[in-house]
Scaffold this motif. Structure first.
Motif, PDB file in Angstrom:
ATOM      1  N   LYS A 212       6.014  -9.952  -8.941  1.00  0.00           N
ATOM      2  CA  LYS A 212       4.706 -10.374  -9.450  1.00  0.00           C
ATOM      3  C   LYS A 212       4.537 -11.864  -9.225  1.00  0.00           C
ATOM      4  O   LYS A 212       5.332 -12.666  -9.710  1.00  0.00           O
ATOM      5  CB  LYS A 212       4.579 -10.037 -10.940  1.00  0.00           C
ATOM      6  N   ASP A 213       3.517 -12.230  -8.463  1.00  0.00           N
ATOM      7  CA  ASP A 213       3.253 -13.646  -8.210  1.00  0.00           C
ATOM      8  C   ASP A 213       2.824 -14.319  -9.509  1.00  0.00           C
ATOM      9  O   ASP A 213       1.910 -13.841 -10.207  1.00  0.00           O
ATOM     10  CB  ASP A 213       2.160 -13.808  -7.149  1.00  0.00           C
TER      11      ASP A 213
ATOM     12  N   HIS B  99      -0.757  -5.756  -3.292  1.00  0.00           N
ATOM     13  CA  HIS B  99      -1.222  -6.663  -4.346  1.00  0.00           C
ATOM     14  C   HIS B  99      -1.532  -5.912  -5.642  1.00  0.00           C
ATOM     15  O   HIS B  99      -1.374  -6.462  -6.740  1.00  0.00           O
ATOM     16  CB  HIS B  99      -2.471  -7.410  -3.891  1.00  0.00           C
TER      17      HIS B  99
ATOM     18  N   THR C 116      -1.100 -15.622  -9.263  1.00  0.00           N
ATOM     19  CA  THR C 116      -2.209 -14.694  -9.029  1.00  0.00           C
ATOM     20  C   THR C 116      -2.043 -13.376  -9.758  1.00  0.00           C
ATOM     21  O   THR C 116      -3.024 -12.670 -10.003  1.00  0.00           O
ATOM     22  CB  THR C 116      -2.345 -14.409  -7.527  1.00  0.00           C
TER      23      THR C 116
ATOM     24  N   LYS D 134      13.149 -12.601  -0.219  1.00  0.00           N
ATOM     25  CA  LYS D 134      12.140 -11.789  -0.896  1.00  0.00           C
ATOM     26  C   LYS D 134      12.429 -10.305  -0.658  1.00  0.00           C
ATOM     27  O   LYS D 134      13.239  -9.927   0.198  1.00  0.00           O
ATOM     28  CB  LYS D 134      10.744 -12.175  -0.398  1.00  0.00           C
TER      29      LYS D 134
ATOM     30  N   MET E 271       3.894  -8.815  -4.602  1.00  0.00           N
ATOM     31  CA  MET E 271       4.275  -9.494  -3.356  1.00  0.00           C
ATOM     32  C   MET E 271       5.626  -8.959  -2.888  1.00  0.00           C
ATOM     33  O   MET E 271       6.496  -8.651  -3.713  1.00  0.00           O
ATOM     34  CB  MET E 271       4.370 -11.004  -3.561  1.00  0.00           C
TER      35      MET E 271
END
Length: 356
Positions: free
Chosen positions: A203-204, A175, A207, A143, A211
Motif C-alpha cells: 500500500k503506497d 491500484h 496515495t 519490491k 503497488m
C-alpha cells in the motif's frame, strides 16, 4: 577508474558551474574576485591571475569564490576592517540588488546546468514516449514484483484471471487492491510460455494505491533541438517540484527523513556511470538541482542566508552589523561541517552493514 572519473565529473561540474555564476556576476558588477577555488583545505594547484587566484584544493567536496569586501577582514589588532566607501571594487559598496544578483547567480546556474544536461540527454536518446502496452520495461529493486521473479520484458496479461490488455487497465486493477494477494498471468518468451505468479501488493503511503514495483516499457522517439530544449526545461521543473515536495514531507514527518552524504552520493554516481553516459548526465542534472535548491535555503553560511540578510538590509536601508553577520555565517559553516561528518559516518556504517 570509471567511478573516479565520474565522481570528479559530477562534483566538478556542479561546483564549478555554481561558483562560475557568482564569479561572472561579480565581474559584471565590478567586484574584484580575490580567489576562485574548487575544493577546501590546503591548496594543491594554483594560478595567480591579474586580480584572481585560481586554485584546486585538497578536499573536493565543494568550492568557493572569495569576493573583495564581502566578508569582514580583521587586522593584527583584531579590529574589523571595513572597505572605504570610495572602493568601487568592494562587494559591500555595491547596491543591494547587485549583491543579491551575485549571490543568487550560483544556485541559478545549477538549474541552468540541469537544463543543459537534460537537453543533451533528450537530443542524444530522443524523447521518451510511454507505451500503453502491458509489457514491463523495468522493476523497482526490493519490491514485490522483483521479489516474485517477474522480469523486464514480461507481459502481465491477466490479474486474478481478469484480462489486462493494456497498461492503463493493468495499473487500475493493481491500484484497486492494496495489501492483497494477486495471481498474475505472465506471458514470457515471445508468447510461448505462460506463468501464474503470486504477488502481494504493497500500500503506497501517500496515495493508498496497491503497488508492486513495475514500470512500463519506454520508447524513445527522435527529437529536434527545440523539442529537446522544451523537454529539458520541463524535466528540470518536474524534478524541482518533486524535490521540494519531498523535502517538505520529510520536514513535516509525512515520510521518513533519509539524508545521504558524500559517500552515498559517490556510490549513486558509480552506479549511474556503469549504466551509461545518459544515466550519468541525468543523475548529474538531478544532483545539480538539489545543490541549487539547498543553497537557496535560509541556512547560515549558504547563499539563501546571505540573500535574507541582503533583503533585510534593503528593507532597513542600512546593513546589519558585519561582525555579527559573519559570526552567524561562521557558526552555520561549523554546524554544516559537523552535519556532513555525521552523515558521512552514517553512510560508511550503512555500507559496512550492507557488505556484511
Amino acid at each position: 577508474m570509471v567511478t573516479v572519473l565520474a565522481i570528479i565529473f559530477v562534483f566538478g561540474s556542479m561546483v564549478m558551474i555554481h561558483e562560475l555564476g557568482h564569479y561572472m556576476i561579480a565581474k559584471w558588477i565590478g567586484v574584484r574576485v580575490i580567489e576562485f577555488s574548487f575544493g577546501f583545505g590546503p591548496k594543491i594547484l594554483g594560478y595567480q591571475g591579474k586580480e584572481t587566484l585560481y586554485a584546486w584544493r585538497i578536499i573536493p567536496l565543494g568550492g568557493f569564490v572569495k569576493l573583495h569586501g564581502m566578508d569582514a577582514e580583521v587586522d593584527e589588532n583584531g579590529r574589523t576592517i571595513i572597505a572605504p566607501i570610495d572602493d568601487k571594487q568592494s562587494f559591500m559598496n555595491k547596491p543591494v540588488w547587485q549583491r543579491m544578483a551575485a549571490i543568487a547567480a550560483g544556485p541559478l546556474m545549477n538549474f541552468v546546468l540541469a537544463i543543459i544536461l537534460f537537453i543533451g540527454v533528450f537530443a542524444y536518446l530522443g524523447v521518451p514516449s510511454q507505451s500503453n502496452s502491458n509489457l514491463i520495461g523495468s522493476l523497482v529493486s526490493g519490491k514485490p514484483a522483483a521479489a516474485a521473479g517477474i522480469q523486464p520484458g514480461d507481459k502481465i496479461i491477466a490479474v486474478n484471471q481478469e484480462q489486462t490488455p493494456d497498461w492503463n487497465r493493468l495499473t487500475e486493477v493493481i491500484h484497486a487492491m492494496p495489501n492483497q494477494q494477486l495471481n498474475l498471468t505472465v506471458e514470457r518468451a515471445n508468447g510461448k510460455q505462460h506463468h501464474v505468479i503470486p504477488v502481494k501488493t504493497e500500500k503506497d503511503a501517500q496515495t493508498g494505491y496497491g503497488m508492486i514495483g513495475i514500470a512500463p516499457e519506454v520508447i524513445y522517439m527522435h527529437a529536434s533541438i527545440l523539442q529537446s530544449a522544451q523537454f529539458g526545461l520541463e524535466r528540470t521543473l518536474d524534478f524541482t517540484k518533486f524535490i521540494v515536495v519531498t523535502l517538505i514531507q520529510m520536514i513535516t514527518g509525512k515520510i521518513p527523513a533519509e539524508v545521504g552524504g558524500p559517500v552515498m552520493i559517490a556510490q549513486t554516481i558509480s552506479e549511474g556511470a556503469h549504466e551509461g553516459l545518459s544515466n550519468l548526465l541525468g543523475l548529474t542534472g538531478v544532483l545539480s538541482i538539489q545543490l541549487g535548491l539547498i543553497n537557496l535555503f535560509p541556512i547560515p553560511a549558504l547563499d539563501g542566508s546571505r540573500l535574507i540578510f541582503l533583503l533585510i538590509e534593503g528593507l532597513r536601508g542600512k546593513p546589519l552589523n558585519p561582525e555579527k553577520e559573519n559570526m552567524i555565517h561562521l557558526v552555520g559553516f561549523v554546524l554544516l561541517m559537523a552535519l556532513m561528518i555525521a552523515v558521512t559516518y552514517k553512510d560508511v556504517l550503512r555500507l559496512f552493514v550492507k557488505a556484511g
